[in-house]
Design an enzyme around this catalytic site. Structure first.
Site, PDB file in Angstrom:
ATOM      1  N   ARG A 213       3.349  16.815  20.721  1.00 32.28           N
ATOM      2  CA  ARG A 213       2.127  16.067  20.426  1.00 32.28           C
ATOM      3  C   ARG A 213       2.480  14.630  20.072  1.00 32.28           C
ATOM      4  NH1 ARG A 213      -2.227  20.264  18.983  1.00 32.28           N
ATOM      5  NH2 ARG A 213      -1.591  21.767  20.552  1.00 32.28           N
ATOM      6  N   GLU A 215       0.899  12.405  18.659  1.00 33.89           N
ATOM      7  CA  GLU A 215      -0.045  11.882  17.662  1.00 33.89           C
ATOM      8  C   GLU A 215       0.712  11.009  16.669  1.00 33.89           C
ATOM      9  OE1 GLU A 215      -0.751  15.770  16.273  1.00 33.89           O
ATOM     10  OE2 GLU A 215      -2.301  16.236  17.736  1.00 33.89           O
ATOM     11  N   ARG A 221       1.821  17.605   7.070  1.00 36.67           N
ATOM     12  CA  ARG A 221       1.564  18.816   7.856  1.00 36.67           C
ATOM     13  C   ARG A 221       1.565  18.590   9.375  1.00 36.67           C
ATOM     14  NH1 ARG A 221      -4.368  19.564   8.343  1.00 36.67           N
ATOM     15  NH2 ARG A 221      -5.176  17.498   8.031  1.00 36.67           N
ATOM     16  N   HIS A 222       1.921  17.382   9.791  1.00 41.09           N
ATOM     17  CA  HIS A 222       2.000  17.113  11.231  1.00 41.09           C
ATOM     18  C   HIS A 222       3.418  16.732  11.636  1.00 41.09           C
ATOM     19  CE1 HIS A 222      -2.418  16.468  10.827  1.00 41.09           C
ATOM     20  NE2 HIS A 222      -2.408  17.037  12.021  1.00 41.09           N
ATOM     21  N   GLU A 357      -5.387  24.075   8.145  1.00 44.68           N
ATOM     22  CA  GLU A 357      -5.554  24.849   9.382  1.00 44.68           C
ATOM     23  C   GLU A 357      -4.196  25.357   9.851  1.00 44.68           C
ATOM     24  OE1 GLU A 357      -7.326  22.734  12.807  1.00 44.68           O
ATOM     25  OE2 GLU A 357      -5.880  23.843  14.018  1.00 44.68           O
ATOM     26  N   SER A 360      -5.963  27.737  15.676  1.00 49.34           N
ATOM     27  CA  SER A 360      -7.233  27.481  16.347  1.00 49.34           C
ATOM     28  C   SER A 360      -7.322  28.396  17.544  1.00 49.34           C
ATOM     29  CB  SER A 360      -7.297  26.054  16.884  1.00 49.34           C
ATOM     30  OG  SER A 360      -7.585  25.152  15.861  1.00 49.34           O
ATOM     31  N   ARG A 408       3.337  25.533  10.373  1.00 47.82           N
ATOM     32  CA  ARG A 408       2.206  25.472   9.433  1.00 47.82           C
ATOM     33  C   ARG A 408       2.138  26.705   8.535  1.00 47.82           C
ATOM     34  NH1 ARG A 408      -2.382  22.163  11.127  1.00 47.82           N
ATOM     35  NH2 ARG A 408      -1.393  20.127  11.446  1.00 47.82           N
TER      36      ARG A 408
HETATM   37  P1  ATP Z   1      -4.875  19.557  13.204  1.00 49.04           P
HETATM   38  O1  ATP Z   1      -6.345  19.386  13.333  1.00 49.04           O
HETATM   39  O2  ATP Z   1      -4.469  20.260  11.937  1.00 49.04           O
HETATM   40  O3  ATP Z   1      -4.112  18.305  13.439  1.00 49.04           O
HETATM   41  P2  ATP Z   1      -5.078  20.607  15.846  1.00 49.04           P
HETATM   42  O4  ATP Z   1      -6.450  21.197  15.734  1.00 49.04           O
HETATM   43  O5  ATP Z   1      -4.896  19.309  16.506  1.00 49.04           O
HETATM   44  O6  ATP Z   1      -4.410  20.545  14.367  1.00 49.04           O
HETATM   45  P3  ATP Z   1      -4.443  22.690  17.717  1.00 49.04           P
HETATM   46  O7  ATP Z   1      -4.452  21.942  18.972  1.00 49.04           O
HETATM   47  O8  ATP Z   1      -5.630  23.479  17.330  1.00 49.04           O
HETATM   48  O9  ATP Z   1      -4.093  21.664  16.514  1.00 49.04           O
HETATM   49  O10 ATP Z   1      -3.104  23.562  17.686  1.00 49.04           O
HETATM   50  C1  ATP Z   1      -3.050  24.916  17.264  1.00 49.04           C
HETATM   51  C2  ATP Z   1      -2.176  25.054  16.011  1.00 49.04           C
HETATM   52  O11 ATP Z   1      -0.898  24.445  16.219  1.00 49.04           O
HETATM   53  C3  ATP Z   1      -2.739  24.351  14.795  1.00 49.04           C
HETATM   54  O12 ATP Z   1      -3.679  25.160  14.144  1.00 49.04           O
HETATM   55  C4  ATP Z   1      -1.491  24.142  13.976  1.00 49.04           C
HETATM   56  O13 ATP Z   1      -1.113  25.346  13.336  1.00 49.04           O
HETATM   57  C5  ATP Z   1      -0.445  23.853  15.031  1.00 49.04           C
HETATM   58  N1  ATP Z   1      -0.311  22.399  15.241  1.00 49.04           N
HETATM   59  C6  ATP Z   1      -0.954  21.640  16.133  1.00 49.04           C
HETATM   60  N2  ATP Z   1      -0.584  20.359  16.083  1.00 49.04           N
HETATM   61  C7  ATP Z   1       0.329  20.288  15.097  1.00 49.04           C
HETATM   62  C8  ATP Z   1       1.121  19.224  14.553  1.00 49.04           C
HETATM   63  N3  ATP Z   1       1.030  17.983  15.021  1.00 49.04           N
HETATM   64  N4  ATP Z   1       1.983  19.538  13.555  1.00 49.04           N
HETATM   65  C9  ATP Z   1       2.083  20.798  13.103  1.00 49.04           C
HETATM   66  N5  ATP Z   1       1.385  21.829  13.570  1.00 49.04           N
HETATM   67  C10 ATP Z   1       0.513  21.595  14.555  1.00 49.04           C
HETATM   68 MG    MG Z   2      -7.076  23.097  15.867  1.00 53.12          MG
END
Ligand code: ATP
Ligand code: MG
Length: 433
Positions: A213, A215, A221-222, A357, A360, A408
Site C-alpha cells: 500500500r 499510502e 497502525r499503518h 479495524e 474488512s 493489526r
Molecule cells: P484502514 O482504514 O485501517 O487504513 P483499510 O480499510 O484501508 O484500512 P482494507 O483495504 O480494508 O484496509 O484491508 C483489509 C485489512 O488489511 C485491514 O482491515 C487491516 O487489517 C489490513 N490493512 C490494510 N491496510 C493496512 C496498512 N496500511 N497497514 C496495516 N494493516 C493494513
Molecule cells: Mg477496510
C-alpha cells in the site's frame, strides 16, 4: 552436537554431561568464581567456573570472552539452589565459535533501553531479547492456528500474483514498478484474483498474503507492506455467512495466542478470548452512538481514527466486548465489487478490535450487469477489468470474503505499535534493514 536447550537443563540432570550452544548473555567475574549466563532460543543457563577446580585454559578463555559471542560449553550439570532455576553447569570444555565485537550496538540484557528506531536499525540484536522474540513466537502460533482452522473448514490455499497490470480497486495507493517495457504495480490486495477463483470453482480459498500500500501514512497502525489472511467463499446466502467464518478464524487465532503462557508472561499480557457470535452494530447505530459521546460524523463519511477509538471504548463499556462487527455501510463509500443491500446501504462489514479495524469484508456482486454499473459509477474504466469481468459472464456463483490484517490483530492482541509486531517493517521512512 547440542544435547540440550538451556530450558531443558534442570536439577534432575545433576551429574550428567551436557553440551549447550548459545550466546554469552552476561559475564560476571568475582575473582575466584566466574559466571557466564548463556542464552539460547529457549532461555538461559548459568555456567560456573571456579579457580582451582576448573581447567586453567577454560578460565583463560572465559576471561577473553566478549558478550554476545557464540560459544559451545560442555560440562557437568550441578543442582544448586543458589543458581537461577536451581541449576548450573561446571564447564569441562569451551569453544569460542564466533567472537562478538564490542561495544555492542544494542544492549540485549536491558528490557527497555533504546528507542524504536535504534532497535529496528539493529533488529537482529533486538530480536535476541526474549521478550521481543516472544512476540514473533506468538505470531507464528496465530498464523498456524488460522491456517489449521481454514484447512479444516475446507479452504484451499492459493498464491495470487503480486505483480499486476492495473489497480485492484482503483485508487492511487499503488507502488508502480518497471516491468520490462511496461508499467506494472505491486498488488495492493488479491481481491480480483480470489474472486476469479470462485469462477474457477474452487469454492473456498485463502491466501496468507502481502498487501503493498503506497499510502503516505505516519501512524502506529499503518505500514506500506502488510501481512494478511485473505479469504473468499462461494455459495453464501449473504455477508453473515462470511462473518461467521471470520469470527471463528479470529477466535482460533486468539486462543492460540492465549496458549502461549511463557511468552505472555514475558510480555506481561493477558488475552481475553471473545465469545462467538461477536456483537454486531450497523454503521447508522455507530454514528448515533458516537454522536451521543460528542463525536460527530456526517452520514456517508468514514469513521476516522478518533471515531474508531471512541467506538472501541463504547463497545467495551456498554457491551462488555473488545471485538465487534460494524455492518451495513453506506454503499457509495465501499469498493465497486461490494454487494448493495439496497440503494443506500451495502453488504460490507468491518471487524473492530479495541478501537482499531482489523478486517474488512463483504458479500460481492456476482452479476455481470450490476458489476459493470458499479465500475462505471466509481469512474473506473471497464476495459482495464476485462480479464476479471469475463469471469462474471460464464457462471459465477454468489460469494464473499474478507482480508484480515495479521499485523493489526497482533498489535491489538498485545497492545503494541505495528512496528513492534513486524520483523522488518516498511514505512515511509524505513526501507532497511
Ligand atoms: P484502514 O482504514 O485501517 O487504513 P483499510 O480499510 O484501508 O484500512 P482494507 O483495504 O480494508 O484496509 O484491508 C483489509 C485489512 O488489511 C485491514 O482491515 C487491516 O487489517 C489490513 N490493512 C490494510 N491496510 C493496512 C496498512 N496500511 N497497514 C496495516 N494493516 C493494513
Ligand atoms: Mg477496510
Amino acid at each position: 552436537m547440542r544435547t540440550h536447550y538451556s530450558e531443558d537443563i534442570n536439577p534432575e540432570l545433576d551429574g550428567k554431561t551436557v553440551e549447550v550452544y548459545g550466546w554469552v548473555h552476561e559475564k560476571r567475574d568475582l575473582g575466584r568464581l566466574k559466571f557466564l549466563i548463556i542464552r539460547d532460543r529457549e532461555g538461559f543457563i548459568q555456567i560456573t567456573a571456579k579457580k582451582g577446580i576448573t581447567d586453567e585454559n577454560i578460565l583463560k578463555k572465559i576471561d577473553k570472552l566478549t558478550r554476545e559471542s557464540v560459544i559451545m560449553i560442555k560440562g557437568i550439570v550441578i543442582g544448586n539452589p543458589k543458581a537461577p532455576r536451581g541449576v548450573e553447569i561446571n564447564p569441562e570444555a569451551i569453544d569460542i565459535i564466533n567472537r562478538a565485537d564490542s561495544p555492542l550496538p544494542l544492549d540485549v540484557t536491558k528490557k527497555v533501553c533504546a528507542d524504536i528506531d535504534t532497535r529496528l536499525n539493529n533488529r537482529f540484536m533486538d530480536l535476541r531479547k526474549p521478550e521481543i522474540s516472544a512476540i514473533f513466537r506468538i505470531r507464528n502460533k496465530i498464523i498456524n492456528a488460522g491456517r489449521r482452522y481454514l484447512l479444516k473448514e475446507g479452504f484451499i490455499e492459493i498464491n495470487s500474483p503480486k505483480i499486476i497490470a492495473s489497480a485492484s480497486e482503483g485508487g492511487t495507493d499503488l507502488f508502480p514498478i518497471s516491468y520490462f517495457d511496461k508499467e506494472a504495480f505491486l498488488a495492493q490486495s488479491p481481491q480480483l484474483y480470489k474472486q476469479m477463483m470462485m469462477a474457477a470453482g474452487f469454492d473456498r480459498v485463502y491466501e496468507t498474503t502481502t498487501y503493498f500500500r503506497a499510502e503516505e501514512h505516519d501512524t502506529r497502525r499503518h505500514l506500506n507492506e502488510v501481512s494478511a489472511f485473505d479469504v473468499e467463499i462461494a455459495f453464501i446466502r449473504d455477508e453473515e455467512d462470511v462473518m461467521k467464518i471470520l469470527e471463528n478464524l479470529t477466535t482460533k487465532m486468539m486462543e492460540a495466542a492465549a496458549s502461549c503462557e511463557k511468552e505472555l508472561k514475558l510480555l506481561n499480557k493477558d488475552i481475553k478470548i471473545p465469545e462467538v457470535p461477536f456483537e454486531r452494530i450497523t454503521y447508522d447505530e455507530c454514528i448515533e452512538l458516537l454522536k451521543k459521546y460528542g463525536k460527530k460524523i456526517e452520514w456517508g463519511e468514514d469513521i476516522d481514527t478518533e471515531g474508531e477509538k471512541i467506538l472501541g471504548n463504547i463497545m467495551r463499556d456498554r457491551f462488555d466486548t473488545e471485538i465487534y462487527f460494524i455492518k451495513r455501510y453506506p454503499l457509495n463509500t465501499k469498493p465497486f465489487y461490494t454487494m448493495p443491500y439496497d440503494d443506500k446501504y451495502s453488504r460490507a462489514f468491518d471487524l473492530g478490535y479495541k478501537g482499531v479495524e482489523i478486517s474488512s469484508g463483504s458479500q460481492r456482486i456476482h452479476k455481470h450487469k450490476l458489476l459493470l454499473e458499479r465500475i462505471k459509477f466509481h469512474n473506473l474504466n471497464p476495459e482495464n477489468f476485462e480479464f476479471y469481468l469475463k469471469c462474471f459472464r460464464y457462471g459465477m456463483p454468489p460469494h464473499g470474503g474478507f482480508g484480515l490484517g495479521i499485523d493489526r490483530i497482533m498489535m491489538q492482541l498485545l497492545d503494541l505499535s505495528i512496528r513492534e509486531v513486524v520483523l522488518f517493517p516498511r514505512d515511509r521512512h524505513r526501507l532497511t534493514p
